[in-house]
Write a protein that holds these residues in place. Structure first.
Motif, short mmCIF file in Angstrom:
data_model
loop_
_atom_site.label_atom_id
_atom_site.label_comp_id
_atom_site.label_asym_id
_atom_site.label_seq_id
_atom_site.Cartn_x
_atom_site.Cartn_y
_atom_site.Cartn_z
N TRP A 173 12.00 -0.25 -8.59
CA TRP A 173 13.05 -1.25 -8.45
C TRP A 173 13.12 -2.13 -9.68
CZ3 TRP A 173 16.75 -2.03 -4.87
CH2 TRP A 173 16.60 -1.44 -3.61
N LYS B 88 10.64 -5.02 -0.99
CA LYS B 88 10.34 -4.51 -2.33
C LYS B 88 10.55 -5.66 -3.33
CE LYS B 88 10.41 -0.24 -0.55
NZ LYS B 88 10.87 -0.48 0.83
N GLN B 89 9.71 -5.71 -4.33
CA GLN B 89 9.83 -6.74 -5.36
C GLN B 89 10.41 -6.11 -6.62
OE1 GLN B 89 8.66 -9.60 -4.06
NE2 GLN B 89 9.39 -10.93 -5.71
N GLN C 225 5.32 6.96 4.32
CA GLN C 225 5.29 6.95 2.86
C GLN C 225 5.96 8.23 2.38
OE1 GLN C 225 1.68 7.63 0.17
NE2 GLN C 225 1.93 5.41 0.02
N THR D 280 11.15 -2.61 4.94
CA THR D 280 10.06 -3.20 4.17
C THR D 280 10.62 -4.03 3.02
OG1 THR D 280 9.90 -1.29 2.69
CG2 THR D 280 8.56 -1.23 4.68
N GLN E 280 6.27 4.48 -7.89
CA GLN E 280 5.33 4.44 -6.78
C GLN E 280 6.00 5.08 -5.56
OE1 GLN E 280 4.42 0.34 -6.04
NE2 GLN E 280 6.52 -0.20 -5.50
N LEU F 54 17.89 0.87 -8.13
CA LEU F 54 16.85 1.63 -7.45
C LEU F 54 16.77 2.99 -8.13
CD1 LEU F 54 14.80 2.25 -5.22
CD2 LEU F 54 16.71 2.94 -3.77
N ASP G 92 7.63 5.53 -2.13
CA ASP G 92 8.41 4.60 -1.33
C ASP G 92 7.79 4.44 0.05
OD1 ASP G 92 10.39 2.83 -0.75
OD2 ASP G 92 11.97 4.32 -0.46
N GLU G 93 7.99 3.27 0.64
CA GLU G 93 7.52 2.99 1.99
C GLU G 93 8.70 2.60 2.85
OE1 GLU G 93 4.82 -0.11 0.69
OE2 GLU G 93 3.12 1.13 1.28
N TYR H 175 13.62 -7.74 -2.15
CA TYR H 175 14.68 -7.05 -1.42
C TYR H 175 14.13 -6.47 -0.12
CZ TYR H 175 17.47 -7.16 -5.69
OH TYR H 175 18.16 -7.56 -6.79
N TYR I 265 14.55 -3.63 2.38
CA TYR I 265 15.14 -2.30 2.29
C TYR I 265 14.33 -1.34 3.14
CZ TYR I 265 15.72 2.35 0.12
OH TYR I 265 15.90 3.69 -0.10
#
Length: 210
Positions: free
Chosen positions: A66, A81-82, A59, A79, A47, A109, A49-50, A74, A76
């Motif tokens: 991840w 991240k799951q 974006q 933002t 997806q 990652l 990244d943000e 996390y 990072y």
């Protein structure tokens, strides 16, 4: 000149001072690297990244995925991240790298650059979650697949640069004080049309769970 005719030689340290970047050379055969590339392109949950930089939301063109030992949240690049559970192929590769490097990793990652117009600017991987409360060094193992790309380091004070071409199947490990004193970046090139997948194995300390 076709640089891929020359296999990278293992080196204990690519940096002249203030950090350690070990080059393990090619740790996979060309056939294995090609198989892994296809596996990651089709099996990972990619997806865009943000990130939040200077208070603004962005974006990225590149895609990320991840993975980790647990479903960690996390923090990072501003933002959350799951992390998803390891895929079988990714987990086997993690175990292989841990034996080579001598460190344990609990997350990865993955980055997907669909062509040479996509890269990543100068940055350091110095998020608080990468450093333990005991102050242990940050160790990041970076494994490349697909297109050969120029990867560069720049010292934060002296501005000295170190450039290298990362080939498919090549492993480098950033450790010591590298993140404290150096930034790194993946350079763009409109001449490159093939995709590149980069796996960065890390050990995260999810403080939010404590």
């Amino acid at each position: 000149m076709n640089f891929e005719l020359f296999e990278p030689e293992a080196q204990a340290n690519l940096l002249p001072y203030d950090g350690v970047v070990q080059d393990f050379g090619l740790i996979l055969t060309p056939e294995q690297s090609e198989q892994y590339l296809h596996y990651f392109l089709t099996r990972l949950a990619w997806q865009h990244d943000e990130v939040i930089l200077h208070g603004r939301y962005y974006q990225t063109e590149r895609k990320v995925a991840w993975y980790g030992d647990e479903n960690y949240p996390y923090h990072y690049s501003g933002t959350f991240k799951q992390a998803q559970q390891w895929t079988p192929g990714l987990f086997r590769l993690k175990q292989h790298i841990e034996k080579l490097v001598g460190y344990s990793f609990n997350s990865c990652l993955a980055n997907l650059y669909e062509n040479g117009t996509q890269g990543v600017g100068w940055h350091s991987d110095d998020e608080p979650a990468l450093v333990s409360k005991a102050g242990l060094e940050t160790v990041i193992a970076s494994l490349s697949f697909g297109a050969t790309r120029k990867f560069s380091f720049k010292h934060k004070t002296t501005q000295q640069k170190v450039d290298l071409l990362l080939q498919s199947g090549q492993l480098i490990v950033m450790c010591g004080n590298t993140q404290q004193y150096w930034k790194h970046a993946l350079m763009k090139s409109s001449k490159i049309i093939q995709p590149r997948v980069n796996l960065t194995f890390r050990y995260f300390y999810p403080y939010e769970k404590l």
